[in-house]
Scaffold this motif. Sequence first.
Motif, short mmCIF file in Angstrom:
data_model
loop_
_atom_site.label_atom_id
_atom_site.label_comp_id
_atom_site.label_asym_id
_atom_site.label_seq_id
_atom_site.Cartn_x
_atom_site.Cartn_y
_atom_site.Cartn_z
N ILE A 50 41.97 21.34 44.34
CA ILE A 50 41.65 21.01 44.05
C ILE A 50 41.47 20.72 42.41
CG2 ILE A 50 39.74 19.67 43.54
CD1 ILE A 50 39.17 20.34 46.39
N VAL A 51 41.57 21.45 41.79
CA VAL A 51 41.37 21.86 40.47
C VAL A 51 42.99 20.86 39.69
CG1 VAL A 51 40.76 22.96 38.38
CG2 VAL A 51 39.12 23.02 40.32
N ALA A 52 44.00 21.97 40.56
CA ALA A 52 45.51 21.92 39.53
C ALA A 52 45.86 20.51 39.65
CB ALA A 52 46.20 23.02 40.61
N PHE A 53 44.78 19.81 41.04
CA PHE A 53 45.72 18.28 41.02
C PHE A 53 45.14 17.62 40.04
CE2 PHE A 53 47.60 19.09 45.58
CZ PHE A 53 48.99 18.65 45.03
N THR B 230 55.81 19.76 50.20
CA THR B 230 55.48 18.16 50.34
C THR B 230 55.17 17.93 49.03
OG1 THR B 230 53.58 18.87 51.97
CG2 THR B 230 53.05 16.92 50.02
N LEU B 231 54.77 18.95 47.91
CA LEU B 231 55.11 18.59 46.50
C LEU B 231 56.41 18.46 46.25
CD1 LEU B 231 52.58 21.77 45.48
CD2 LEU B 231 52.40 18.83 45.21
N TYR B 232 57.43 19.44 46.68
CA TYR B 232 59.03 19.01 46.06
C TYR B 232 59.55 18.10 46.88
CZ TYR B 232 60.91 24.19 44.45
OH TYR B 232 60.75 24.94 44.47
N GLN B 233 59.28 17.74 47.97
CA GLN B 233 60.19 16.28 49.09
C GLN B 233 58.84 14.92 48.12
OE1 GLN B 233 62.31 15.05 49.93
NE2 GLN B 233 61.06 13.10 50.68
N GLY C 31 53.67 23.98 38.50
CA GLY C 31 53.69 24.96 37.87
C GLY C 31 52.27 25.37 37.95
N LEU C 32 51.46 23.99 37.57
CA LEU C 32 49.89 24.09 38.48
C LEU C 32 49.46 24.37 38.71
CD1 LEU C 32 48.97 20.39 35.88
CD2 LEU C 32 48.44 23.27 34.80
N VAL C 33 50.07 23.87 40.15
CA VAL C 33 49.23 24.42 41.74
C VAL C 33 49.45 25.97 41.27
CG1 VAL C 33 49.77 24.62 43.89
CG2 VAL C 33 50.09 22.68 42.88
N ILE C 34 50.88 26.30 41.05
CA ILE C 34 51.34 28.20 41.18
C ILE C 34 49.89 28.84 40.19
CG2 ILE C 34 53.18 29.82 40.51
CD1 ILE C 34 54.71 27.31 41.21
N LEU C 35 49.88 28.05 39.20
CA LEU C 35 49.20 29.05 37.98
C LEU C 35 47.55 29.27 38.48
CD1 LEU C 35 47.94 30.06 35.85
CD2 LEU C 35 47.14 27.78 34.75
N PHE C 36 47.22 27.76 39.44
CA PHE C 36 46.00 28.06 40.32
C PHE C 36 45.63 28.51 40.98
CE2 PHE C 36 44.79 24.93 37.14
CZ PHE C 36 43.60 25.28 36.25
N ALA C 37 46.20 29.06 42.35
CA ALA C 37 46.79 29.90 42.88
C ALA C 37 47.01 31.12 43.21
CB ALA C 37 47.87 29.07 44.45
N GLY C 38 47.75 31.55 42.35
CA GLY C 38 48.22 32.97 42.01
C GLY C 38 47.51 33.35 41.06
N ALA C 39 47.67 32.73 39.42
CA ALA C 39 47.33 34.20 38.38
C ALA C 39 45.45 33.27 38.19
CB ALA C 39 47.33 33.49 36.98
N LEU C 40 44.86 32.68 38.36
CA LEU C 40 43.96 32.14 37.72
C LEU C 40 43.08 31.71 40.03
CD1 LEU C 40 43.64 29.65 35.67
CD2 LEU C 40 43.28 31.57 35.61
N GLU C 41 43.81 32.90 40.70
CA GLU C 41 43.17 32.98 42.25
C GLU C 41 41.95 32.85 42.77
OE1 GLU C 41 44.83 34.97 45.46
OE2 GLU C 41 45.56 36.38 44.09
#
Length: 367
Positions: free
Chosen positions: A23-26, A315-318, A340-350
């Motif tokens: 949610i935060v990423a979006f 979904t993000l790609y298509q 990248g924001l989704v990856i950031l919050f899902a990975g580095a800031l999980e």
Amino acid sequence: MSTASIPLPNWINYGLIPLLNLIVAFLISGFVVWLIGESPLAALSLLIEGAFGSGEGIGFTLYYATSFIFTGLSVAVAIHAGLFNIGSEGQAYIGGLGCALVALALDNYVPWYVTMPVAIVGAGIFGAAWAFIPAFLQAKRGSHIVITTIMFNYIAAALMVYLLVHVLIVPGKMAPETRTFLEGGQLPKLDWLMTMFGVKLGAAPFNVSFIVALFAAWFVWILIWRTKLGFEMRTLGVSSTAADYAGIPYARIVIIAMLLSGALAGMMALNPVMGSSARLQVEFVGGAGFVGIAVSLMGRNHPLGIILAAILFGTLYQGGDWISFEMPNITREMILVIQGLVILFAGALEYMFRPAMVHIYQQFKPA
């Protein structure tokens, strides 16, 4: 006491915290869209419409998700053994070579359902072989797995370019690619599956490798949580000292885990090589190995979570392609920022929200 050591229910660890990160990423992505003068709600609507608004859109979404399931599982298997395999990209490249060699050898003699199992084995063996050297260096020489696997990505890319330009290229052709596989080397589309839901697949390359990916997820679940080997891998991942005290051989587990991880990454090649383009091309992996890291982390290294996270990134790609087409102000680079924001919050800031979740849970949980 550190909040990392305080247990939380699974519905918070595997459900609420990833949802908050997403949610935060979006929300931040929506703010970026608003800054460039577009409506965030309209962009979100286009994202969903592009990914799920038609049978063709759904087919492309699941096509991308298929590759991410394989690479996500690859990363997860290594993580459970305490290893961070950054080399799924290169292992998928070399797996594509094994897959293509099988298709080139058999496509003129047998139907696809005979070629496919052999191609699965070929892609798995080639991917595992590419993971073996970093695994051996980690197990026997103490070389860090992150450094060796990421370096092997570049070696794999260079090797693939050389083979396609000088060895496997069709004589007289400029494009660095193999010949197109005959029907016996092509994976059929899943038109019948889409028809069951009343939609048409259209031009989407959604193919039977999706079913192979689901079986791979089931295999990983059985391996990690229902076998002795899986228990040894998880023990090593939690504490190498405890694993050594229990008599679990460090070198053997490291090598086996990396071989399995490399094999899963290699099998990703089935989707683009035999299912989409029906030939081996340069850069067919398209970054799926690196996306698999985020998919694994967001899915909490569990096969079910990985499938859901893979569909999200599909979904993000298509949907992102659809947004950039319908909203010219939102370029492809902007879509990469959102991903990248989704990856950031899902990975580095999980675990960014974990301390707050621990505090709230301790306040309201029953005595």
